[in-house]
Design an enzyme around this catalytic site. Sequence first.
Site, PDB file in Angstrom:
ATOM      1  N   ASP A  94      -3.865   2.139   4.747  1.00 19.92           N
ATOM      2  CA  ASP A  94      -4.686   1.311   3.872  1.00 19.92           C
ATOM      3  C   ASP A  94      -6.070   1.884   3.608  1.00 19.92           C
ATOM      4  O   ASP A  94      -7.020   1.146   3.329  1.00 19.92           O
ATOM      5  CB  ASP A  94      -4.812  -0.093   4.460  1.00 19.92           C
ATOM      6  CG  ASP A  94      -3.509  -0.856   4.405  1.00 19.92           C
ATOM      7  OD1 ASP A  94      -2.851  -0.809   3.350  1.00 19.92           O
ATOM      8  OD2 ASP A  94      -3.134  -1.485   5.407  1.00 19.92           O
ATOM      9  N   ASP A  96       3.092  -1.338  -1.643  1.00 19.75           N
ATOM     10  CA  ASP A  96       1.637  -1.479  -1.592  1.00 19.75           C
ATOM     11  C   ASP A  96       0.938  -0.124  -1.501  1.00 19.75           C
ATOM     12  O   ASP A  96      -0.207   0.035  -1.947  1.00 19.75           O
ATOM     13  CB  ASP A  96       1.206  -2.310  -0.381  1.00 19.75           C
ATOM     14  CG  ASP A  96       2.087  -3.498  -0.076  1.00 19.75           C
ATOM     15  OD1 ASP A  96       3.313  -3.403  -0.291  1.00 19.75           O
ATOM     16  OD2 ASP A  96       1.565  -4.520   0.399  1.00 19.75           O
ATOM     17  N   ARG A 113       3.579 -10.221  -5.609  1.00 26.25           N
ATOM     18  CA  ARG A 113       2.460  -9.300  -5.378  1.00 26.25           C
ATOM     19  C   ARG A 113       2.952  -7.857  -5.291  1.00 26.25           C
ATOM     20  O   ARG A 113       2.266  -6.932  -5.714  1.00 26.25           O
ATOM     21  CB  ARG A 113       1.685  -9.700  -4.121  1.00 26.25           C
ATOM     22  CG  ARG A 113       0.475  -8.834  -3.821  1.00 26.25           C
ATOM     23  CD  ARG A 113      -0.641  -9.602  -3.114  1.00 26.25           C
ATOM     24  NE  ARG A 113      -0.172 -10.397  -2.002  1.00 26.25           N
ATOM     25  CZ  ARG A 113      -0.101  -9.982  -0.722  1.00 26.25           C
ATOM     26  NH1 ARG A 113      -0.471  -8.759  -0.403  1.00 26.25           N
ATOM     27  NH2 ARG A 113       0.323 -10.794   0.228  1.00 26.25           N
ATOM     28  N   TRP A 146       1.514  -4.577  -7.174  1.00 27.13           N
ATOM     29  CA  TRP A 146       1.105  -3.288  -6.596  1.00 27.13           C
ATOM     30  C   TRP A 146       1.770  -2.136  -7.353  1.00 27.13           C
ATOM     31  O   TRP A 146       1.140  -1.095  -7.595  1.00 27.13           O
ATOM     32  CB  TRP A 146       1.486  -3.207  -5.123  1.00 27.13           C
ATOM     33  CG  TRP A 146       0.827  -4.152  -4.177  1.00 27.13           C
ATOM     34  CD1 TRP A 146       1.416  -4.786  -3.114  1.00 27.13           C
ATOM     35  CD2 TRP A 146      -0.561  -4.550  -4.127  1.00 27.13           C
ATOM     36  NE1 TRP A 146       0.505  -5.546  -2.423  1.00 27.13           N
ATOM     37  CE2 TRP A 146      -0.720  -5.419  -3.027  1.00 27.13           C
ATOM     38  CE3 TRP A 146      -1.672  -4.263  -4.918  1.00 27.13           C
ATOM     39  CZ2 TRP A 146      -1.940  -6.005  -2.697  1.00 27.13           C
ATOM     40  CZ3 TRP A 146      -2.895  -4.854  -4.585  1.00 27.13           C
ATOM     41  CH2 TRP A 146      -3.019  -5.708  -3.493  1.00 27.13           C
TER      42      TRP A 146
END
Length: 396
Positions: free
Chosen positions: A118, A178, A250, A254
């Site tokens: 991340d 993601d 979601r 992404w």
Amino acid sequence: MFRVSCFIMGFTLLFIACKPNNGKEKNVSLSEEQINNLLQIRYNKLLDYELDSMAFARSYNPKTGILNKVPSSNWTSGFFAGNFWQIYMLTGNEAFKERAKAWTAFVEQEKYNDKTHDMGFKVFCSFGNGLKVEDNTEYKDVILHSAKTLSTRFNENIGSIRSWDWNEDVWQFPVIIDNMMNLELLFEATKISGDSTFHNIAVKHANTTLKNHFRTDGSTWHVLDYDTISGQVRARVTHQGIGDESAWARGQGWAINGFTTVYRYTKDEKYLDRTVATANYFINHKNMPEDGIPFWDFDHPDIPNTSRDVSAAAIVASALIELYTYTKNESFLNYSKKVVKSLKSKEYILSEDIEAPFILDHSFGDWSQKLEMDEPIVYGDYYFLQTLLRLRDLKE
């Protein structure tokens, strides 16, 4: 203290572009003046929040009144810092710039953290936004160091950056959709340094995702597990969707946002084609509500009696403004305008009496852990603000 001149001008332009739909929506739209006043109040809630390097605001539970605070190691920390930068860019209020610098400084230590994929969310949403405001050599150094750290998670045999290190008894090499959002950091690191290594890793990861992560209808799986020896896909599953074959809203966001970014840096048409197909799947889905704010999973069996996800709508709305500039497809821009109109209503914007440092309600977090389901969440605000900035820039 709060300067709103350019802020009001921007929202006036947005409201001219967004026509009312004759009262067909259930939520009640606020007047332009009410929105300006309420957003000023909501922004000031962020400004009033006390600086604390271990307490980045992540979410707020309205039922318990508990504010979820996290350290910089949490994947959402960069969004909170980024929100201050973006509000500064919207308003010109120097107080937000100073707070943005302070919160961003708290994130710097994450440039050494090689235990997470991340890095883009944390470092680029904070330091990257800072670079949009000022040409800061130190910020560039942090981004470059962070890209080097993130690159250590790339597996050449598989052609992807590893997402998670946990659940090792089940997964060999998990890659989540993601992860597409962390590639911007690598592309920018090449622009900063001239070292094409980062760009090449980002492209290889995008190509592997493009090959394996999508269904024929344009939707995406959440998690792919790869065999570390053969490099082949072992499993296609979900972690946050309602089921392995469902379309977690979601996650679709992404994918759309991530591949739009990859096209920006490469101008390779295959990425544009992928983005357009998934964007059309998203905005034209049979279960998409009239106001453009999707249910948290398009295949939830309880639709319409399940939660919406403001964050998914904002992630896609932001991406589709950029996608519109490449395609001139009016349906993409119209969706983004619809989302902005919907989010600036009593249905989704937090009331002034809520003290939490957030702007919007009704984002959806992690179904697998039953956490942050239908709450104000920091990344919902981040992509809402990014959408407003992109609409403003498009009109200018």
